[in-house]
Write a protein that holds these residues in place. Structure first.
Motif, PDB file in Angstrom:
ATOM      1  N   GLY A 179       4.040  -4.602   5.652  1.00 29.13           N
ATOM      2  CA  GLY A 179       4.872  -5.772   5.863  1.00 29.13           C
ATOM      3  C   GLY A 179       4.916  -6.152   7.320  1.00 29.13           C
ATOM      4  O   GLY A 179       4.322  -5.495   8.175  1.00 29.13           O
ATOM      5  N   VAL A 180       5.648  -7.205   7.569  1.00 32.63           N
ATOM      6  CA  VAL A 180       5.753  -7.773   8.912  1.00 32.63           C
ATOM      7  C   VAL A 180       7.196  -7.621   9.387  1.00 32.63           C
ATOM      8  O   VAL A 180       8.127  -8.045   8.699  1.00 32.63           O
ATOM      9  CB  VAL A 180       5.338  -9.259   8.892  1.00 32.63           C
ATOM     10  N   ALA A 181       7.374  -7.046  10.558  1.00 32.27           N
ATOM     11  CA  ALA A 181       8.709  -6.769  11.074  1.00 32.27           C
ATOM     12  C   ALA A 181       9.477  -8.030  11.470  1.00 32.27           C
ATOM     13  O   ALA A 181      10.685  -7.983  11.668  1.00 32.27           O
ATOM     14  CB  ALA A 181       8.625  -5.824  12.268  1.00 32.27           C
ATOM     15  N   THR A 182       8.789  -9.144  11.572  1.00 30.81           N
ATOM     16  CA  THR A 182       9.477 -10.395  11.904  1.00 30.81           C
ATOM     17  C   THR A 182       9.908 -11.151  10.645  1.00 30.81           C
ATOM     18  O   THR A 182      10.468 -12.237  10.736  1.00 30.81           O
ATOM     19  CB  THR A 182       8.587 -11.293  12.781  1.00 30.81           C
TER      20      THR A 182
ATOM     21  N   MET B  55       7.591   0.367   7.947  1.00 28.75           N
ATOM     22  CA  MET B  55       7.021  -0.942   7.792  1.00 28.75           C
ATOM     23  C   MET B  55       5.883  -1.055   8.800  1.00 28.75           C
ATOM     24  O   MET B  55       6.065  -0.756   9.987  1.00 28.75           O
ATOM     25  CB  MET B  55       8.104  -1.980   8.094  1.00 28.75           C
ATOM     26  N   ASN B  56       4.731  -1.426   8.291  1.00 26.73           N
ATOM     27  CA  ASN B  56       3.580  -1.568   9.172  1.00 26.73           C
ATOM     28  C   ASN B  56       2.670  -2.639   8.598  1.00 26.73           C
ATOM     29  O   ASN B  56       2.467  -2.707   7.392  1.00 26.73           O
ATOM     30  CB  ASN B  56       2.819  -0.239   9.290  1.00 26.73           C
ATOM     31  N   VAL B  57       2.119  -3.452   9.465  1.00 21.36           N
ATOM     32  CA  VAL B  57       1.257  -4.554   9.046  1.00 21.36           C
ATOM     33  C   VAL B  57      -0.169  -4.089   8.724  1.00 21.36           C
ATOM     34  O   VAL B  57      -0.923  -4.798   8.074  1.00 21.36           O
ATOM     35  CB  VAL B  57       1.269  -5.674  10.119  1.00 21.36           C
ATOM     36  N   THR B  58      -0.515  -2.862   9.117  1.00 23.23           N
ATOM     37  CA  THR B  58      -1.872  -2.361   8.953  1.00 23.23           C
ATOM     38  C   THR B  58      -1.968  -1.439   7.732  1.00 23.23           C
ATOM     39  O   THR B  58      -1.396  -0.337   7.748  1.00 23.23           O
ATOM     40  CB  THR B  58      -2.312  -1.594  10.218  1.00 23.23           C
ATOM     41  N   PRO B  59      -2.692  -1.856   6.690  1.00 19.39           N
ATOM     42  CA  PRO B  59      -2.776  -1.040   5.465  1.00 19.39           C
ATOM     43  C   PRO B  59      -3.255   0.389   5.706  1.00 19.39           C
ATOM     44  O   PRO B  59      -2.726   1.332   5.112  1.00 19.39           O
ATOM     45  CB  PRO B  59      -3.762  -1.815   4.586  1.00 19.39           C
ATOM     46  N   GLY B  60      -4.231   0.567   6.569  1.00 21.70           N
ATOM     47  CA  GLY B  60      -4.751   1.910   6.839  1.00 21.70           C
ATOM     48  C   GLY B  60      -3.708   2.832   7.439  1.00 21.70           C
ATOM     49  O   GLY B  60      -3.665   4.035   7.131  1.00 21.70           O
ATOM     50  N   GLN B  61      -2.850   2.294   8.301  1.00 25.21           N
ATOM     51  CA  GLN B  61      -1.804   3.119   8.896  1.00 25.21           C
ATOM     52  C   GLN B  61      -0.747   3.489   7.861  1.00 25.21           C
ATOM     53  O   GLN B  61      -0.217   4.601   7.869  1.00 25.21           O
ATOM     54  CB  GLN B  61      -1.192   2.408  10.099  1.00 25.21           C
ATOM     55  N   VAL B  62      -0.436   2.559   6.965  1.00 21.26           N
ATOM     56  CA  VAL B  62       0.512   2.859   5.892  1.00 21.26           C
ATOM     57  C   VAL B  62      -0.068   3.953   4.990  1.00 21.26           C
ATOM     58  O   VAL B  62       0.617   4.911   4.631  1.00 21.26           O
ATOM     59  CB  VAL B  62       0.858   1.586   5.086  1.00 21.26           C
TER      60      VAL B  62
END
Length: 139
Positions: free
Chosen positions: A29-32, A1-8
């Motif tokens: 997505g957002v971990a919170t 799960m990562n909020v940054t599209p490029g990292q995903v």
């Protein structure tokens, strides 16, 4: 799960290159606000991410919610300093090339050794002001 599209996107590409897509899934997505049902996972890992959460309380509540009974949460992160002035000694410490250099050395050490020696890993991470925490959900 990562909020940054490029990292995903990068993680998916690397998984394909390593033939690991059968075992891994990467989502934006957002971990919170995790989009998973209660008690979905046996393990949750937050590596260098809790520092960025809007509140850690929300993350920990979400992690606990998605862990199965007996599940394990592992986090490792730099402890943020309470910095009142941008030019304070603490602010300069985390921005300094020496701090970043030590971090790079630790990362290379960890990658070479893997995670076989948990106590050694904690010791190495502590050198760059990391905290490693492990918590289990009651079975």
């Amino acid at each position: 799960m990562n909020v940054t599209p490029g990292q995903v996107r990068s993680a998916r590409e690397r998984a394909r290159a390593e033939s690991a897509t059968r075992h891994l899934e990467f989502r934006e997505g957002v971990a919170t606000a995790l989009p998973f049902p209660d008690e979905t996972f046996d393990k949750a890992v937050a590596l260098e991410s809790a520092f960025h959460f809007s509140t850690r309380d929300q993350f920990f509540a979400q992690a606990l919610r998605v862990l199965r009974p007996g599940g394990l949460l592992v986090t490792a992160d730099v402890i943020p300093f309470e910095v009142e002035e941008k030019d304070s000694a603490d602010a300069r410490k985390v921005q300094s090339p020496a701090f970043r250099s030590r971090a790079g050395i630790v990362y290379r050490t960890v990658l070479r050794r893997g995670l076989r020696d948990g106590e050694k890993l904690k010791s190495e991470l502590a050198k760059i002001d990391y905290v490693v925490a492990v918590a289990g959900k009651k079975a």
